[in-house]
Write a protein that holds these residues in place. Structure first.
Motif, mmCIF file in Angstrom:
data_model
loop_
_atom_site.group_PDB
_atom_site.id
_atom_site.type_symbol
_atom_site.label_atom_id
_atom_site.label_comp_id
_atom_site.label_asym_id
_atom_site.label_seq_id
_atom_site.Cartn_x
_atom_site.Cartn_y
_atom_site.Cartn_z
ATOM 1 N N LEU A 1 0.833 -1.206 0.000
ATOM 2 C CA LEU A 1 0.000 0.000 0.000
ATOM 3 C C LEU A 1 0.863 1.249 0.000
ATOM 4 N N ASN A 2 1.863 1.294 0.848
ATOM 5 C CA ASN A 2 2.737 2.461 0.927
ATOM 6 C C ASN A 2 3.518 2.669 -0.370
ATOM 7 N N PHE A 3 3.944 1.567 -0.978
ATOM 8 C CA PHE A 3 4.668 1.665 -2.252
ATOM 9 C C PHE A 3 3.783 2.293 -3.321
ATOM 10 N N LEU A 4 2.532 1.829 -3.404
ATOM 11 C CA LEU A 4 1.624 2.343 -4.425
ATOM 12 C C LEU A 4 1.256 3.805 -4.185
ATOM 13 N N THR A 5 0.972 4.145 -2.949
ATOM 14 C CA THR A 5 0.574 5.530 -2.670
ATOM 15 C C THR A 5 1.715 6.502 -2.966
ATOM 16 N N LYS A 6 2.937 6.094 -2.674
ATOM 17 C CA LYS A 6 4.081 6.944 -3.008
ATOM 18 C C LYS A 6 4.247 7.061 -4.511
ATOM 19 N N SER A 7 3.983 5.952 -5.222
ATOM 20 C CA SER A 7 4.100 5.973 -6.683
ATOM 21 C C SER A 7 3.073 6.914 -7.297
ATOM 22 N N VAL A 8 1.821 6.800 -6.865
ATOM 23 C CA VAL A 8 0.765 7.646 -7.421
ATOM 24 C C VAL A 8 1.059 9.122 -7.173
ATOM 25 N N SER A 9 1.608 9.426 -6.016
ATOM 26 C CA SER A 9 1.874 10.829 -5.662
ATOM 27 C C SER A 9 2.942 11.463 -6.555
ATOM 28 N N THR A 10 3.706 10.651 -7.288
ATOM 29 C CA THR A 10 4.756 11.186 -8.167
ATOM 30 C C THR A 10 4.292 11.322 -9.612
ATOM 31 N N TYR A 11 3.104 10.818 -9.948
ATOM 32 C CA TYR A 11 2.623 10.844 -11.328
ATOM 33 C C TYR A 11 2.000 12.193 -11.677
ATOM 34 N N ASP A 12 2.043 12.543 -12.967
ATOM 35 C CA ASP A 12 1.459 13.800 -13.434
ATOM 36 C C ASP A 12 -0.059 13.727 -13.538
ATOM 37 N N LEU A 13 -0.590 12.525 -13.805
ATOM 38 C CA LEU A 13 -2.039 12.295 -13.929
ATOM 39 C C LEU A 13 -2.674 13.258 -14.930
ATOM 40 N N PRO A 14 -2.167 13.278 -16.187
ATOM 41 C CA PRO A 14 -2.673 14.224 -17.191
ATOM 42 C C PRO A 14 -4.126 13.996 -17.585
ATOM 43 N N ASP A 15 -4.611 12.760 -17.465
ATOM 44 C CA ASP A 15 -6.006 12.492 -17.803
ATOM 45 C C ASP A 15 -6.856 12.220 -16.566
ATOM 46 N N GLY A 16 -6.288 12.482 -15.378
ATOM 47 C CA GLY A 16 -7.067 12.403 -14.154
ATOM 48 C C GLY A 16 -7.470 11.016 -13.723
ATOM 49 N N PHE A 17 -6.770 9.989 -14.205
ATOM 50 C CA PHE A 17 -7.146 8.626 -13.845
ATOM 51 C C PHE A 17 -5.908 7.751 -13.707
ATOM 52 N N ILE A 18 -5.979 6.831 -12.730
ATOM 53 C CA ILE A 18 -4.954 5.803 -12.625
ATOM 54 C C ILE A 18 -5.535 4.579 -11.942
ATOM 55 N N ARG A 19 -5.144 3.428 -12.427
ATOM 56 C CA ARG A 19 -5.439 2.153 -11.774
ATOM 57 C C ARG A 19 -4.116 1.419 -11.681
#
Length: 260
Positions: free
Chosen positions: A58-76
């Motif tokens: 969980l911690n690995f994923l949350t840290k990963s998501v926090s570094t993404y640009d999310l240009p289309d506002g979505f991630i799975r």
């Protein structure tokens, strides 16, 4: 995942939202808040222990998501194997991509940790994003989630010709649905917004599906059909699920409009 949640199916007329709407003094003022709306903890998925493999994933994923640009506002994104696998799904509102989406993720994650402390799964809704965390990862695309849904509405009723207002609102939302499912270049955006004149007033609305949702049109049309059960004749309302959501107001509530 939808069958594992313990809270009621639907939450109608959330008091905080109602109070917020009552404080609006002008239809020209933007309501660009990111208020907490609702949450559901996946009790049946159990809890995780501090320092365990699930927490590590969980911690690995949350840290990963926090570094993404999310240009289309979505991630799975997923990591790990059962029973310690973790899946995170984040869908941001159509006017809240990139840095605004990252900011909403941080807010939603903090809210999830407070409200579903050490639960392996759950859902939390904010004005500008939806966050799902789960220990179940068995689909790349999700079927329509009819169970985890709720509605909210402005406490004020439309005074002038409510039947005409209801019909025009429904027609406008259905118009936006057709826009949302139309390919934008090679991609499906699954989002549309706009405004429509209603005499001396303007109606503002949006529709959106999570980008991993199957049958977006069917989901949005279902939401529109559900609105009258809670919100007929209300000056503003929304219906939300984990698959899609619709909203209309008599004041602007988005940063930008994709006008139909």
């Amino acid at each position: 995942m939808s069958s594992s949640f313990s809270l009621p199916k639907r939450l109608v007329s959330v008091p905080i939202f109602a109070i917020q709407l009552l404080l609006i003094h002008s239809v020209s003022s933007l309501n660009l808040t990111n208020d907490y709306l609702n949450h559901k903890c996946a009790v049946s998925e159990g809890n995780y222990k501090p320092g365990g493999k699930y927490e590590e994933n969980l911690n690995f994923l949350t840290k990963s998501v926090s570094t993404y640009d999310l240009p289309d506002g979505f991630i799975r994104i997923s990591r790990g194997d059962a029973p310690d696998s973790v899946t995170i799904i984040l869908q941001c509102r159509g006017d809240s991509y990139e840095s605004k989406c990252s900011s909403c993720f941080a807010t939603a994650l903090a809210g999830f940790r407070r409200k579903c402390h050490r639960h392996k799964g759950g859902i939390i809704w904010y004005d500008q994003c939806l966050l799902i965390i789960s220990s179940i990862n068995n689909e790349n695309s999700r079927k329509i989630d009819y169970k985890n849904s709720f509605s909210m509405h402005n406490p004020k009723n439309v005074n002038e010709d409510p039947e005409s207002f209801i019909k025009k609102t429904r027609d406008f939302l259905n118009e936006l649905v057709l826009k949302a499912i139309k390919p934008d270049g090679v991609n499906l955006v699954y989002y549309a917004s706009g405004e429509k004149s209603l005499g001396t007033k303007k109606l503002y609305a949006m529709v959106q599906c999570a980008q991993d949702t199957l049958q977006c049109r069917k989901c949005l049309e279902w939401n529109i059909m559900e609105l009258p059960k809670c919100c007929n004749g209300k000056q503003g309302a929304r219906f939300l699920s984990t698959s899609c959501n619709v909203r209309y107001e008599l004041y602007p509530f988005l940063r930008t409009l994709k006008t139909v």
